[in-house]
Write an enzyme that holds these catalytic residues in place. Structure first.
Site, short mmCIF file in Angstrom:
data_model
loop_
_atom_site.label_atom_id
_atom_site.label_comp_id
_atom_site.label_asym_id
_atom_site.label_seq_id
_atom_site.Cartn_x
_atom_site.Cartn_y
_atom_site.Cartn_z
N GLU A 127 0.87 -1.16 0.00
CA GLU A 127 0.00 0.00 0.00
C GLU A 127 0.92 1.23 0.00
O GLU A 127 1.81 1.33 0.85
CB GLU A 127 -0.87 -0.01 1.27
CG GLU A 127 -1.90 1.08 1.22
CD GLU A 127 -2.82 1.12 2.45
OE1 GLU A 127 -2.79 0.18 3.26
OE2 GLU A 127 -3.55 2.12 2.57
N ARG A 139 5.43 -13.13 9.44
CA ARG A 139 6.10 -11.88 9.13
C ARG A 139 7.46 -11.82 9.79
O ARG A 139 7.73 -12.54 10.75
CB ARG A 139 5.23 -10.70 9.55
CG ARG A 139 4.95 -10.63 11.03
CD ARG A 139 3.84 -9.64 11.35
NE ARG A 139 4.24 -8.28 11.08
CZ ARG A 139 3.62 -7.49 10.21
NH1 ARG A 139 2.58 -7.92 9.54
NH2 ARG A 139 4.04 -6.27 10.03
N LYS A 185 4.48 0.70 9.14
CA LYS A 185 4.58 2.00 8.47
C LYS A 185 3.94 3.10 9.30
O LYS A 185 4.43 4.23 9.34
CB LYS A 185 3.92 1.93 7.09
CG LYS A 185 4.80 1.29 6.05
CD LYS A 185 4.07 1.20 4.72
CE LYS A 185 3.10 0.07 4.72
NZ LYS A 185 2.43 -0.16 3.44
P1 ATP Z 1 2.54 -2.14 7.75
O1 ATP Z 1 1.74 -2.65 8.89
O2 ATP Z 1 3.94 -1.86 8.08
O3 ATP Z 1 1.89 -1.00 7.02
P2 ATP Z 1 1.48 -3.79 5.78
O4 ATP Z 1 1.40 -5.27 5.76
O5 ATP Z 1 0.21 -3.07 6.05
O6 ATP Z 1 2.62 -3.36 6.76
P3 ATP Z 1 1.61 -3.47 2.98
O7 ATP Z 1 2.14 -2.36 2.18
O8 ATP Z 1 0.16 -3.72 2.97
O9 ATP Z 1 2.09 -3.24 4.46
O10 ATP Z 1 2.41 -4.81 2.69
C1 ATP Z 1 2.88 -5.25 1.45
C2 ATP Z 1 3.28 -6.68 1.60
O11 ATP Z 1 4.37 -6.81 2.49
C3 ATP Z 1 2.15 -7.53 2.14
O12 ATP Z 1 2.05 -8.70 1.35
C4 ATP Z 1 2.57 -7.83 3.53
O13 ATP Z 1 2.08 -9.07 3.94
C5 ATP Z 1 4.09 -7.80 3.46
N1 ATP Z 1 4.68 -7.45 4.74
C6 ATP Z 1 4.44 -6.36 5.49
N2 ATP Z 1 5.12 -6.39 6.64
C7 ATP Z 1 5.84 -7.54 6.64
C8 ATP Z 1 6.75 -8.16 7.55
N3 ATP Z 1 7.07 -7.60 8.72
N4 ATP Z 1 7.30 -9.34 7.20
C9 ATP Z 1 6.99 -9.91 6.03
N5 ATP Z 1 6.15 -9.39 5.13
C10 ATP Z 1 5.57 -8.22 5.42
MG MG Z 2 -1.43 -2.48 5.07
#
Ligand code: ATP
Ligand code: MG
Length: 552
Positions: free
Chosen positions: A32, A256, A266
């Site tokens: 995102e 994760r 983020k």
């Molecule tokens: P955040 O909570 O930091 O915003 P998010 O999962 O909401 O993380 P996205 O931009 O939606 O962030 O994630 C893009 C991809 O990265 C998704 O497929 C998510 O599952 C993966 N991802 C995010 N954080 C991790 C992590 N700590 N370890 C492995 N994969 C991750």
């Molecule tokens: Mg997200």
């Protein structure tokens, strides 16, 4: 090397054996664009792109940009830069917002087949009717609307006739499902917000579960890999695809990446940026990919780290020092060895007869192709203050009165006397050198117990040096929900040395290249440097000082 398949590779091998999707492998990385990528994302990137590489498939970069309020094109650009820097090439660059028309059609199809309805309840009412994990939900009074009525209302929502919060579109699944996510989830809401790509075209926006599954399906993603917290979303993911009988992608969850002494969300990283607690998303202390790059972590070290930790189905916490191990391992192979004195004290070689001479120095003993360079030697040098001790204990083998040490790539010297200022502080060391002890052609027969680094005072360049420590003092800054994670910020995470002395070859240092300052650690030029002022970041120390502290 042992070749052990991880559980996702096993699934793919099985799917291929059954001829599913004709053996095709198509993955996607779906960030995102509401922040910069962090090291957690790098795990997902390495996994998705790595699988496509291994199985000769492809990986799409899909921006999951269905929430107009938090998204921005600067994030889109940084995400692309980071993935490319990590060494991966995406097949297509796609945006969930490009599917808004198609997604709208899917919603209409769900309405027409009785699988979605417009609900006028307030969000409080909806929450109340939802029940709890142990108490089944109750049907909304609007659930019985006819498809024709729903269709008209949904069209009116799209046309901007209804205010925000007045209506939502919900999937018609099962209010009594033991899985709360299946209790008629909201799939569209009204939002009069400007979108970074579609502008003001839409005032209704789809929600994550609805948009994500169908986006996977539209792209014919074969294996849709996500983190564990989406495991209980999978029945809903499958419900959307089955109900409209569209291409069936398969969702697979993995654990994760969590790192100690770090937060990796983020939203939290954005707080650090917005509150000025760091200099920006790419502050070298940030656990972002851009921060790691600026800090001097080689992309290969992040890939090797991701490969080493592998993937699992259970959450765990990885030590930050493990990542640093891979950083050192990579830099040891590629970093040019140079000399820099971080805390200088002046040395006068009283018997040195020449103006200067240039000595040959090896660039990298680990790399036979790295060659040599010439470094200047003269009668006035700087050495590290800690490499001299006036009242030295027996086991102190560096410079002290009457004791000899070797200057790296140069001569053996001996300290004869010290010059102090009025305050009694040592300001200068007077030494003699042994002309026959030149490195590589030493015939002096003198034995020394240690070698120290130095720079020639007249040739040295002044530079600023930034030393970093972990950004948080707590292993799990996020662990105590009562305490704000920012409480644990390490006040000593940045130390600036205003005037270190570096050898003149570093005048040509390049951003993005790693250097080992002999005995002092790995460093890189910071992008804040200009032609006249050089700034170096310490990427990592040579040894893991934290592991040592902990074991004491
Ligand atoms: P955040 O909570 O930091 O915003 P998010 O999962 O909401 O993380 P996205 O931009 O939606 O962030 O994630 C893009 C991809 O990265 C998704 O497929 C998510 O599952 C993966 N991802 C995010 N954080 C991790 C992590 N700590 N370890 C492995 N994969 C991750
Ligand atoms: Mg997200």
């Amino acid at each position: 090397m042992e070749n052990h398949n991880n559980f996702i590779e096993e699934i793919i091998i099985e799917d291929q054996a059954m001829g599913k999707h004709d053996g095709r492998v198509q993955t996607r990385f779906p960030p995102e664009p509401n922040g910069f990528l962090h090291l957690g994302h790098s795990k997902s990137i390495c996994l998705n792109f790595g699988l496509a590489e291994r199985f000769e498939g492809k990986t799409n970069l899909r921006f999951d940009d269905t929430n107009p309020v938090t998204e921005d094109t600067i994030y889109v650009d940084s995400i692309k830069e980071d993935i490319a820097w990590l060494g991966y090439t995406w097949d297509k660059e796609l945006y969930a917002s490009d599917y808004f028309d198609q997604l709208y059609e899917y919603a209409v199809n769900l309405i027409q087949s009785g699988n979605a309805y417009v609900d006028d309840s307030t969000s409080e009412e909806i929450a109340q009717m939802k029940g709890t994990p142990t108490v089944p939900g109750v049907d909304s009074p609007y659930k019985s609307r006819t498809p024709a009525e729903n269709l008209q209302l949904f069209e009116e929502m799209r046309a901007g006739k209804w205010p925000e919060g007045s209506k939502v579109l919900r999937a018609n699944v099962d209010m009594k499902s033991p899985n709360m996510l299946l209790r008629d989830p909201i799939i569209y809401r009204i939002k009069f917000a400007h979108h970074h790509r579609t502008g003001d075209k839409w005032c209704i926006y789809p929600l994550y579960d609805f948009a994500h599954g169908y986006s996977d399906s539209i792209e014919h993603i074969t294996h849709s890999i996500c983190t564990l917290e989406f495991e209980n979303h999978r029945p809903l993911y499958d419900w959307f695809l089955e109900t409209l009988d569209v291409f069936r992608s398969r969702q697979i969850e993995f654990a994760r990446l969590n790192l100690n002494y770090t937060v990796m969300s983020k939203r939290k990283l954005l707080q650090l940026v917005n509150e000025g607690l760091v200099s920006g998303w790419d502050d070298p202390r940030m656990p972002t990919i851009s921060g790691a790059r600026r800090r001097g972590y080689p992309a290969a070290s992040i890939r090797n780290f991701a490969k080493h930790i592998g993937i699992a189905k259970r959450e765990n916490v990885i030590e930050l020092s493990l990542l640093e191990f891979f950083v050192r391992e990579e830099l040891n192979k590629i970093a040019t060895r140079v000399m820099a004195v971080l805390d200088p004290i002046k040395v006068i070689i009283t018997n040195y007869p020449n103006q200067e001479e240039w000595l040959e120095a090896e660039n990298n003993p680990e790399d036979s192709e790295a060659g040599t360079r010439m470094i200047p030697f003269s009668s006035t040098l700087f050495i590290e203050r800690e490499d001299f001790m006036e009242d030295a204990p027996k086991k102190y083998f560096r410079l002290t009165l009457g004791q000899k040490v070797r200057l790296k790539h140069a001569y053996i010297i001996q300290c004869d006397n010290v010059v102090k200022n009025e305050a009694g502080e040592i300001v200068e060391l007077h030494c003699t050198y042994f002309p026959e002890s030149k490195s590589g052609q030493d015939t002096s027969g003198i034995e020394v117990k240690s070698t120290i680094h130095w720079v020639s005072a007249n040739h040295a360049i002044d530079a600023q040096c930034r030393l970093y420590d972990r950004l948080f003092t707590a292993e799990d800054p996020d662990g105590n929900k009562e305490v704000d994670f920012k409480t644990y910020i390490n006040p000593e995470s940045l130390t600036v040395l205003e005037s270190i002395k570096i050898e003149p070859s570093l005048q040509n240092a390049q951003v993005g290249q790693g250097y080992q300052f002999l005995r002092k650690g790995y460093f890189c030029l910071d992008k804040d440097s200009t032609g006249v002022s050089l700034i170096f970041n310490r990427t990592v120390t040579l040894k893991d000082t934290w592991a040592k502290l902990k074991s004491q």
